[in-house]
Scaffold this motif. Structure first.
Motif, mmCIF file in Angstrom:
data_model
loop_
_atom_site.group_PDB
_atom_site.id
_atom_site.type_symbol
_atom_site.label_atom_id
_atom_site.label_comp_id
_atom_site.label_asym_id
_atom_site.label_seq_id
_atom_site.Cartn_x
_atom_site.Cartn_y
_atom_site.Cartn_z
ATOM 1 N N GLY A 367 42.212 37.290 55.768
ATOM 2 C CA GLY A 367 42.916 36.348 55.681
ATOM 3 C C GLY A 367 43.366 35.513 54.419
ATOM 4 N N LYS A 368 43.801 34.345 54.372
ATOM 5 C CA LYS A 368 44.275 33.747 53.363
ATOM 6 C C LYS A 368 43.215 33.376 52.261
ATOM 7 C CE LYS A 368 46.313 28.980 52.921
ATOM 8 N NZ LYS A 368 46.899 29.392 51.688
ATOM 9 N N LEU A 369 43.561 33.514 50.829
ATOM 10 C CA LEU A 369 42.521 33.497 49.825
ATOM 11 C C LEU A 369 42.810 32.311 49.044
ATOM 12 C CD1 LEU A 369 42.739 36.944 48.608
ATOM 13 C CD2 LEU A 369 40.519 35.819 49.156
ATOM 14 N N PRO A 370 41.831 31.676 48.472
ATOM 15 C CA PRO A 370 42.253 30.455 47.325
ATOM 16 C C PRO A 370 43.031 30.872 46.204
ATOM 17 C CG PRO A 370 39.781 30.786 47.840
ATOM 18 C CD PRO A 370 40.475 31.930 48.483
ATOM 19 N N SER A 371 43.926 29.891 45.964
ATOM 20 C CA SER A 371 44.800 30.211 44.700
ATOM 21 C C SER A 371 44.310 31.032 43.712
ATOM 22 C CB SER A 371 45.289 28.835 44.146
ATOM 23 O OG SER A 371 45.539 28.066 45.072
ATOM 24 N N ALA A 372 43.208 30.845 43.276
ATOM 25 C CA ALA A 372 42.798 31.935 42.016
ATOM 26 C C ALA A 372 42.532 33.334 42.304
ATOM 27 C CB ALA A 372 41.475 31.222 41.487
ATOM 28 N N GLN A 373 41.982 33.436 43.624
ATOM 29 C CA GLN A 373 41.831 34.921 44.079
ATOM 30 C C GLN A 373 43.103 35.415 44.126
ATOM 31 O OE1 GLN A 373 39.717 32.291 44.796
ATOM 32 N NE2 GLN A 373 38.053 32.872 43.293
ATOM 33 N N ARG A 374 43.859 34.616 44.982
ATOM 34 C CA ARG A 374 45.455 35.340 45.375
ATOM 35 C C ARG A 374 46.004 35.597 44.119
ATOM 36 N NH1 ARG A 374 48.627 30.485 47.186
ATOM 37 N NH2 ARG A 374 49.231 30.771 44.941
ATOM 38 N N GLY A 375 46.130 34.846 43.041
ATOM 39 C CA GLY A 375 46.918 34.933 41.847
ATOM 40 C C GLY A 375 46.429 36.246 41.363
ATOM 41 N N TRP A 376 45.035 36.235 41.042
ATOM 42 C CA TRP A 376 44.368 37.361 40.310
ATOM 43 C C TRP A 376 44.705 38.759 41.019
ATOM 44 C CZ3 TRP A 376 42.861 38.101 35.661
ATOM 45 C CH2 TRP A 376 41.901 36.900 35.055
ATOM 46 N N LEU A 377 44.689 38.770 42.227
ATOM 47 C CA LEU A 377 44.950 40.138 43.258
ATOM 48 C C LEU A 377 46.317 40.378 43.008
ATOM 49 C CD1 LEU A 377 42.864 39.721 46.203
ATOM 50 C CD2 LEU A 377 42.415 41.030 44.281
ATOM 51 N N GLN A 378 47.331 39.274 43.087
ATOM 52 C CA GLN A 378 48.714 39.858 43.052
ATOM 53 C C GLN A 378 49.252 40.350 41.556
ATOM 54 O OE1 GLN A 378 50.594 35.998 44.577
ATOM 55 N NE2 GLN A 378 50.684 36.942 46.583
ATOM 56 N N CYS A 379 48.395 39.908 40.559
ATOM 57 C CA CYS A 379 48.799 40.346 39.167
ATOM 58 C C CYS A 379 48.048 41.631 39.199
ATOM 59 C CB CYS A 379 48.320 39.231 38.384
ATOM 60 S SG CYS A 379 48.669 39.615 36.543
ATOM 61 N N MET A 380 47.052 41.857 39.522
ATOM 62 C CA MET A 380 46.279 43.046 39.305
ATOM 63 C C MET A 380 46.953 44.130 40.127
ATOM 64 S SD MET A 380 43.678 42.864 37.060
ATOM 65 C CE MET A 380 42.255 44.012 37.492
ATOM 66 N N LYS A 381 47.092 43.772 41.114
ATOM 67 C CA LYS A 381 47.896 44.934 42.009
ATOM 68 C C LYS A 381 49.343 45.184 41.495
ATOM 69 C CE LYS A 381 46.904 46.915 45.057
ATOM 70 N NZ LYS A 381 46.477 48.621 44.902
ATOM 71 N N ALA A 382 50.128 44.217 40.802
ATOM 72 C CA ALA A 382 51.354 44.577 40.105
ATOM 73 C C ALA A 382 51.039 45.416 38.962
ATOM 74 C CB ALA A 382 52.184 43.239 39.946
ATOM 75 N N MET A 383 50.099 45.214 38.366
ATOM 76 C CA MET A 383 49.875 46.067 37.218
ATOM 77 C C MET A 383 49.397 47.452 37.796
ATOM 78 S SD MET A 383 47.126 47.712 35.339
ATOM 79 C CE MET A 383 45.526 46.726 36.333
ATOM 80 N N GLU A 384 48.684 47.690 38.868
ATOM 81 C CA GLU A 384 48.537 48.935 39.394
ATOM 82 C C GLU A 384 49.689 49.740 39.758
ATOM 83 O OE1 GLU A 384 43.769 48.157 41.031
ATOM 84 O OE2 GLU A 384 45.537 48.753 42.533
ATOM 85 N N GLU A 385 50.455 48.989 40.231
ATOM 86 C CA GLU A 385 51.829 49.655 41.033
ATOM 87 C C GLU A 385 52.514 50.198 39.832
ATOM 88 O OE1 GLU A 385 54.133 46.985 43.427
ATOM 89 O OE2 GLU A 385 52.240 46.637 44.808
ATOM 90 N N CYS A 386 52.783 49.364 38.603
ATOM 91 C CA CYS A 386 53.582 49.740 37.584
ATOM 92 C C CYS A 386 52.820 50.758 37.086
ATOM 93 C CB CYS A 386 53.706 48.658 36.571
ATOM 94 S SG CYS A 386 54.640 47.229 37.180
ATOM 95 N N THR A 387 51.462 50.849 36.711
ATOM 96 C CA THR A 387 50.686 52.079 36.248
ATOM 97 C C THR A 387 51.092 53.242 37.088
ATOM 98 O OG1 THR A 387 48.795 50.515 35.699
ATOM 99 C CG2 THR A 387 48.301 52.737 35.592
ATOM 100 N N ILE A 388 50.759 53.252 38.490
ATOM 101 C CA ILE A 388 50.676 54.475 39.146
ATOM 102 C C ILE A 388 52.418 55.057 39.128
ATOM 103 C CG2 ILE A 388 50.578 55.172 41.588
ATOM 104 C CD1 ILE A 388 48.656 52.835 42.151
ATOM 105 N N GLU A 389 53.206 54.137 39.304
ATOM 106 C CA GLU A 389 54.666 54.708 39.143
ATOM 107 C C GLU A 389 54.923 55.325 37.737
ATOM 108 O OE1 GLU A 389 57.911 51.922 40.567
ATOM 109 O OE2 GLU A 389 59.273 53.409 39.597
ATOM 110 N N ALA A 390 54.386 54.702 36.651
ATOM 111 C CA ALA A 390 54.544 55.141 35.305
ATOM 112 C C ALA A 390 53.802 56.542 35.228
ATOM 113 C CB ALA A 390 54.200 54.272 34.165
ATOM 114 N N ALA A 391 52.707 56.654 35.766
ATOM 115 C CA ALA A 391 51.884 57.893 36.013
ATOM 116 C C ALA A 391 52.479 58.888 36.795
ATOM 117 C CB ALA A 391 50.537 57.679 36.760
ATOM 118 N N VAL A 392 53.589 58.621 37.592
ATOM 119 C CA VAL A 392 54.313 59.618 38.449
ATOM 120 C C VAL A 392 55.600 59.943 37.591
ATOM 121 C CG1 VAL A 392 55.366 60.201 40.528
ATOM 122 C CG2 VAL A 392 53.224 59.007 40.509
ATOM 123 N N THR A 393 56.216 58.988 37.098
ATOM 124 C CA THR A 393 57.582 59.169 36.560
ATOM 125 C C THR A 393 57.407 59.448 34.933
ATOM 126 O OG1 THR A 393 57.978 57.100 36.190
ATOM 127 C CG2 THR A 393 58.532 57.875 38.139
#
Ligand code: NAD
Ligand code: G6P
Ligand code: MN
Length: 433
Positions: A367-393
């Motif tokens: 469920g819902k996370l506090p602001s700090a944890q939500r923000g961290w996860l969104q930023c980390m996941k965006a970093m992971e998505e860019c990393t994975i796409e760069a690894a593929v392409t």
């Protein structure tokens, strides 16, 4: 009987994996185990195979351990495939650590620039493995611990389109082993809930009546008790005010983000004196293989507990057992989000509490996370998505975008230099760039 295939069979953790399977043999009727490696791993995998065979023989079970350098031979009709390979071997890890550190940035196996490059080297290989599996063992499960475990799992599921994959890590396992000891309670009486990403999760704990014990674990941790920090992470204490306010137990890796300055100082000190973690691990590994060579040794030696990944094989064996016997066991694994963390995409790979059974991992909604944890996860996941796409392409701009999003890489000229140096240092393992 079951056919188990382990890719990266020459790992020094292999005896631990055997111990885990032997312990569960009554429930998991294994017939054959295939250790797959490459030419450079020949000596290690042969030592592991002999040691493993001795362990099975000593246990009195009729299981045959095979070695092959032909992955496809092993994958034919496999039931479970576990992956524990290291593309570029420890030499590559040491470069991931040394190059960022030489610019005053964190150099670590799964975090910062090193973690991004480990993904760049590993993802093309895991996607090839998945293609082989589609052809040779379309019903098998892929149990991945190759790091960065969360991103590798996301690549398999999203880009390889292989859903029968679960990513594992020992960090939640050790937490759930050590916390009951620190609290002096029976582990079976505790209820755990984890939320986050691989090496970036928090959790809460409750007793058998549902009363929350999280703050007790936090107190024990701040008192310096052993709550399951892996051997590879320097124990810089968290700030009590911050963690008590959060009232969630951070994982050991959060130190790199919550106490970045001190963790970097410690890493730089080691880099200039005893060497990076990879250099230290090389020595432990040499000692381990000397021990494994002893024809009288038929059990896992104590020395293995010096490795940060200790007990990860237990998680692997338990996960396989839970799938095979449809146990619905609670485990913390990397799996598709499916709404468990509503603030992340539903197809993101997250590391959360799950029930494991015949249909794989079913995540428990946080469920819902506090602001700090939500923000961290969104930023980390965006970093992971860019990393994975760069690894593929092999897209350089996207690699730079991943670097820029990474909290442990200050942006600017030096970040670009580190990126360029790592691309050159690892070019034999980066055909996509
Ligand atoms: P290692 O350096 O011993 O490597 C294991 C084996 O992989 C070696 O024998 C090597 O020759 C082999 N290998 C390399 N490239 C290969 C390929 N393309 N195909 C098949 N085999 C290949 O590594 P290790 O220290 O045992 O760690 C293994 C992996 O597991 C690493 O990726 C590490 O980061 C990861 N790990 C994960 C966890 C976790 O919590 N998920 C814990 C510990 C280790
Ligand atoms: C940790 C982890 C692994 C990590 C490893 C490093 O605890 O969960 O993912 O990479 O241990 O251990 P090492 O002994 O190789 O430094
Ligand atoms: Mn891990």
């Amino acid at each position: 009987g079951l056919k188990i295939v382990t890719i990266g069979g020459g790992s020094s953790y292999t005896p631990e994996l055997m111990e885990g399977f032997i312990k569960r043999y009554n429930e998991l009727p294994i017939k054959e185990i295939w250790l797959v490696d490459i030419e450079q791993g020949k000596e290690k995998v042969n030592i592991d195979a002999k040691m493993s065979q001795r362990m099975w023989d000593a246990a009195g079970y009729d299981v045959k351990v095979h070695v092959t350098f032909d992955r496809r031979e092993a994958l034919k009709d496999a039931d479970f495939v576990t992956t524990q390979f290291r593309v570029g071997l420890l030499e590559a890890r040491i470069k991931d650590e040394r190059i960022p550190l030489s610019y005053g940035m964190l150099g670590q196996e799964t975090n910062g620039a090193g973690g991004i490059f480990k993904a760049f080297r590993t993802i093309p290989v895991i996607l090839d493995i998945v293609e082989d599996m589609k052809e040779l063992c379309p019903n098998a499960w892929l149990i991945n611990f190759t790091n960065p475990s969360g991103m590798v799992t996301e690549a398999v599921i999203k880009y390889g389109k292989w859903d029968r994959c679960i990513g594992l890590c020992n960090v939640p396992t050790i937490a759930m082993m050590k916390e009951p000891i620190a609290l002096n309670v029976d582990p079976n009486e505790l209820i755990y809930q984890f939320v986050g990403l691989n090496h970036f999760h928090w959790h809460k704990v409750y007793d058998k009546d549902g009363n929350e014990l999280t703050s007790k674990v936090i107190d024990a941790m701040l008192d310096g008790k052993d709550v399951g920090l892996p051997a590879n992470i320097n124990n810089v204490p968290f700030f009590g005010e911050q963690i008590r306010e959060m009232n969630m137990i951070p994982c050991g890796y959060h130190r790199y983000y919550y106490r970045q300055q001190e963790m970097l100082e410690h890493s730089l000190m080691e880099y200039e004196t005893i060497g990076t973690r990879g250099q230290q691990v090389k020595e432990t590994e040499n000692k381990l293989f000397e021990l494994y060579k002893n024809p009288n040794l038929d059990h896992k030696p104590e020395e293995l507990s010096k490795r940060g990944g200790a007990y990860y094989s237990d998680a692997a064996c338990e996960c396989i057992n839970a799938i095979y016997n449809n146990k619905q066991t609670h485990m913390v694994v990397s799996t598709k989000n499916r709404g468990a963390i509503p603030e992340l995409p539903e197809d993101s790979i997250v590391e959360v509490s799950c029930y494991i059974g015949a249909k794989g991992a079913m995540p428990v909604a946080w469920g819902k996370l506090p602001s700090a944890q939500r923000g961290w996860l969104q930023c980390m996941k965006a970093m992971e998505e860019c990393t994975i796409e760069a690894a593929v392409t092999g897209n350089y701009g996207l690699a730079l975008e991943a670097f820029t999003l990474n909290e442990l890489i200050p942006s600017g000229e030096n970040a670009k230099r580190v990126l360029d140096e790592l691309l050159i240092a690892h070019k034999n393992y980066l055909p996509q760039f």
